[in-house]
Structure formats: C-alpha cells, structure tokens
Design a protein around this motif. Structure first.
Motif, PDB file in Angstrom:
ATOM      1  N   LEU A   3       1.378  -1.204   0.111  1.00 18.52           N
ATOM      2  CA  LEU A   3       0.049  -0.216   0.270  1.00 18.52           C
ATOM      3  C   LEU A   3       1.196   1.091  -0.252  1.00 18.52           C
ATOM      4  N   ARG A  29      -2.554  -1.118  -3.626  1.00 12.91           N
ATOM      5  CA  ARG A  29      -3.137  -0.192  -3.198  1.00 12.91           C
ATOM      6  C   ARG A  29      -2.778   1.743  -2.506  1.00 12.91           C
ATOM      7  N   VAL A  31      -3.623   5.317  -1.224  1.00 13.78           N
ATOM      8  CA  VAL A  31      -4.741   6.033  -0.187  1.00 13.78           C
ATOM      9  C   VAL A  31      -4.056   7.596  -0.728  1.00 13.78           C
ATOM     10  N   LEU A  86      -0.906   8.178   9.669  1.00 20.13           N
ATOM     11  CA  LEU A  86      -1.984   7.188   8.273  1.00 20.13           C
ATOM     12  C   LEU A  86      -1.095   5.806   7.989  1.00 20.13           C
ATOM     13  N   GLU A  89      -1.450   3.290  10.296  1.00 22.76           N
ATOM     14  CA  GLU A  89      -2.193   2.900  10.699  1.00 22.76           C
ATOM     15  C   GLU A  89      -2.413   1.930   9.050  1.00 22.76           C
ATOM     16  N   THR A  90      -2.064   2.364   8.079  1.00 21.43           N
ATOM     17  CA  THR A  90      -2.256   1.479   6.787  1.00 21.43           C
ATOM     18  C   THR A  90      -1.257   0.513   6.479  1.00 21.43           C
ATOM     19  N   ALA A  92       1.663   1.721   4.952  1.00 23.44           N
ATOM     20  CA  ALA A  92       1.944   2.027   4.196  1.00 23.44           C
ATOM     21  C   ALA A  92       3.637   1.669   4.170  1.00 23.44           C
ATOM     22  N   THR A 170      -8.625   1.637  -3.438  1.00 24.95           N
ATOM     23  CA  THR A 170      -8.295   2.179  -2.042  1.00 24.95           C
ATOM     24  C   THR A 170      -9.294   1.773  -0.870  1.00 24.95           C
ATOM     25  N   PRO A 171      -8.400   1.419   0.312  1.00 25.09           N
ATOM     26  CA  PRO A 171      -9.212   1.158   1.860  1.00 25.09           C
ATOM     27  C   PRO A 171     -10.907   1.695   2.411  1.00 25.09           C
ATOM     28  N   LEU A 174     -10.381   3.518   5.619  1.00 17.57           N
ATOM     29  CA  LEU A 174     -10.086   4.405   6.733  1.00 17.57           C
ATOM     30  C   LEU A 174     -11.668   6.003   6.884  1.00 17.57           C
TER      31      LEU A 174
END
Length: 448
Positions: A3, A29, A31, A86, A89-90, A92, A170-171, A174
């Motif tokens: 991601l 993915r 964001v 973020l 959290e993801t 990335a 995109t998830p 979120l």
C-alpha cells in the motif's frame, strides 16, 4: 498486499501526476490523502478566494478518484503528523509527495522526512514544466536573467505526460474529515477542478494569443493560471499540448510557461525572495495609508489602474497586463513598497502563486530580476496602447462609461467627468519618481 499513500498539495489532478503514477505503479492499493493543515492559514496562504476554489478542486479530485476506484481521504492537523499517522495505520510502504519550491514547502518536506524517513518519496516535475535546478548556469545555483534561462529551458527533453491511473483500490474502512468548504470574497470565481481546467484548455484557442495577450479589452489570455496554481493542469502537459497546436500563439504561450518556471527556479534557490529584495536597491519607500487604500479600492483617479483593481476585487483575477501596470503605479508612480501591494494581490487572487506574484512584483519594483530597474510603466501610455477604445475601463469603471473614446482615460480633461469619480492621486504630468512620464519603455515582459 502493498500500500502507498499519495499526499496531494498543489497537484490536484489525475492526469500527468508523477506522485500518483509512481504510487499506483509500485503498490497494490493507494490511499490519496489531503491534509487540511492550520499552518497554511497561519502562514497567510488560506485567502478566502483560494480557499473556496481549493474546496471545489478537492471535490472534483475526489470525484475523479472515485471513478478510478479510489477516493480522497481528508485529515485535519499537522501535515507531517497526519501523514505519519496514516502510514502507521495502513502499514504503507511509501508516501509520495510532489516537490515544492517555497520556504513553507521545503520546511513541510523536512518535517515529513523526519516523520517518515526513507518511506518518503519526493517527485520533481509536478508543479513546473522543467524542474527547478534542472538547468543551471556555470558556477551558480539558478539563472538570474530570463533570456539565457529560456534558451537553456528550450533544450531540456521534457518527459511524456503520464496517463490518469486506474484501479486505485483505496481501503474503504479508513475514516477522515468531510471535504472542506469556504466562502469567497469575489462574486465571480472560475469553475474549480481538473475537469473544468481541461474543458477550459479545449475551449481556449492559442491562434491569436501572440497578438491579443496584452489587449485588455479583448481578454485573449488563457485564464488557466488558477488551474496551474492548484495543479489541476500540468505545466508539462500544457507545453506538449501547445506545441502540438503550433503557431506563433502557441509559441508565445509556451514562453509564458517558461517565465513561470523561471520564477519557480529563482524562488527555489532564494526562498527569502518571497519577502526580501532579490536585488536590494535601498529604496526609500513612501508610506501613505490613504494613497494605498485608494489604490486597493480602485479610486486612484487613473481609470486604467482603477479598472484593474476593481476587476481583482470582483473576480479574484486580473488581466496580466493590468497586473503589471497597477503594480508599477503603486511601486513606481506612488513609490510605495512592493510588499503591501503583493500582499493585497495574494489576498484576492485565486491564482495567488508565491513565486509568480512576489517575483513579478519585484520585477516591476526594480528589486527583482529585471536588468533595467528604473523601468516605469506610464498608466496613460499603457491605457492608450492596450485599451485604445476604453472598452476595458468601461467594463470595470462604469461611472465613466459615457465618456467617448480615449477621453475615458483622462476624465480630468472632460467636462462630462462624473462628480463621484476621484481626481488623480498625483498630477498626470508629474515628473521624478512619482510618475516618470517622459519615457515609456517597450518592456520585453508580456503578461503571463
């Protein structure tokens, strides 16, 4: 699945977006993130007209991202903190960002690098056609004169414009803030967003630009500057599109994009030029609050100046020839410091770009990159040359609309002058630094 996060700043588009393209190419993915940072307002960049236009641009960007399978996530707070939060959290693996040129953008990038380390990917060439620093004179970190810069700029092999992404994925879980809204001070703003920008380019014809770009009444400029400022259009792609059209008008337009790049490379090398003289002349500027207020309100008694200032207040935009002559009137004819004038422009302009605004003001004031610092644009000669029939003045100073022909530019000579229009702030035949009317320079700098 991998991601990536894309942090949007002044690149609010899907077409020819290096940061977005790299994120999509390197991850499963993506964001897309925009951070509503209170530091932007604290730095003075969140003027009402730009805030309103930005809100529309973000709404259009979100719609475009949704068509591509993603959506725009909006967070509020410090940009570096929110991006790092973020990313954690993801999970990335990377955060992608378009390189900026202002001192604020550089400081933001430094904070992001401290927060993200080697996960931060900074992409040049998102905001300009040729990245700052891509062409350099021998032994210097930037070009200080446009003509040699332009020659070098023309030799750069520009990259092929990138297509818009597909399948962003995109998830959905979120959460973020709602898209921002804002109320402008101007009554008429251009339609915001990438979709409107691309329609505006398709409608505008470059064929007569070389002949009409200084004609105030004809209004033959592109009106694309707000879209360039917010990155709704790529300067790189515009160069390609204009060159594809060809002809003298397209060549003249591309030259203006080179001027824009020139100012960005100056500011990238000298960030303090946003507030300090690039070439100090030790001017003993005057300070007259009443004169400055009259200039801001379009009540100087010089109709061509007043027309430009009223267009700015009404639309958040001003014809570029009018920008030069209104700025010259304040800095050269009235001999006021360029900084308050530049700040007034930035407060109203939808396209209020720090590099272009501040360095064009310095060019006019004689403290910038112009090699002829004593150049003065006489408002009467400018009016006769660029609004010969007075149509521009009639549009924006309606109380003078009844005056015939060029009489409209000299209402003090007319027996039909309305009582509610002010007398000139300074004598039209004044000499010295307050109005150097003896010589009108044929300046090489057309409106951008």
């Amino acid at each position: 699945m991998t991601l990536a996060v894309v942090l949007f700043t002044q690149d609010l588009r899907l077409h020819d977006n290096p940061a977005l393209h790299a994120a999509r190419a390197g991850a499963d993915r993506v964001v897309p993130l925009f951070v509503s940072d209170p530091a932007v307002a604290a730095a003075g960049f969140a003027a009402p007209n730009r805030a309103a236009f930005l809100a529309g641009c973000l709404a259009d960007l979100d719609a475009g991202l949704r068509r591509a399978g993603g959506r725009l996530l909006v967070r509020e707070g410090d940009t570096a903190e929110q991006a790092a939060k973020l990313a954690a959290e993801t999970g990335a693996a990377s955060v992608h960002l378009a390189a900026g040129v202002s001192g604020y953008a550089r400081r933001r990038e430094q904070r992001l690098r401290r927060a993200l380390g080697d996960r931060l990917r900074v992409h040049e060439g998102s905001l300009t056609a040729v990245p700052p620093g891509a062409v350099l004179p021998a032994g210097r970190d930037h070009y200080a004169v446009f003509t040699p810069y332009h020659r070098a700029w023309q030799q750069v092999a520009r990259r092929t414009p990138l297509p818009p992404p597909r399948g962003l994925d995109t998830p959905g879980e979120l959460t973020g803030a709602v898209l921002p809204t804002a109320t402008p001070t101007a009554r008429h703003l251009p339609e915001p967003g990438e979709s409107a920008a691309r329609r505006a380019w398709q409608r505008w014809r470059t064929a007569h630009y070389a002949d009409l770009h200084d004609d105030l009444a004809a209004d033959g400029t592109s009106h694309l500057s707000p879209y360039l400022h917010f990155g709704c259009l790529s300067a790189n792609e515009l160069v390609h599109l204009a060159e594809r059209r060809g002809g003298p008008g397209a060549e003249a337009f591309v030259r203006q994009l080179a001027w824009r790049d020139f100012h960005h490379q100056v500011l990238a090398a000298r960030p303090d030029a946003a507030r300090a003289d690039y070439r100090p002349r030790h001017d003993d500027w005057r300070a007259d609050p009443d004169e400055f207020a009259a200039w801001c309100e379009g009540r100087t008694g010089f109709p061509i100046v007043d027309a430009g200032m009223r267009q700015l207040a009404e639309t958040g935009w001003m014809h570029n020839r009018a920008r030069l002559l209104t700025a010259s009137f304040l800095a050269k004819s009235l001999y006021h410091d360029w900084r308050p004038g530049a700040a007034h422009f930035l407060h109203h302009l939808v396209d209020g770009d720090l590099a272009n605004n501040q360095l064009n003001w310095q060019w006019v004031a004689g403290t910038g990159t112009d090699t002829r610092p004593n150049r003065v644009l006489n408002p009467l000669a400018q009016a006769d040359r660029h609004d010969p029939d007075g149509a521009y003045v009639r549009r924006w100073v309606p109380e003078l609309a009844h005056l015939p022909g060029r009489e409209i530019h000299r209402p003090w000579q007319s027996r039909h002058r309305p009582a509610d229009y002010p007398a000139p702030l300074i004598a039209p035949d004044a000499t010295g630094h307050r109005l150097r009317a003896a010589r009108i320079d044929q300046d090489p700098r057309p409106g951008t």
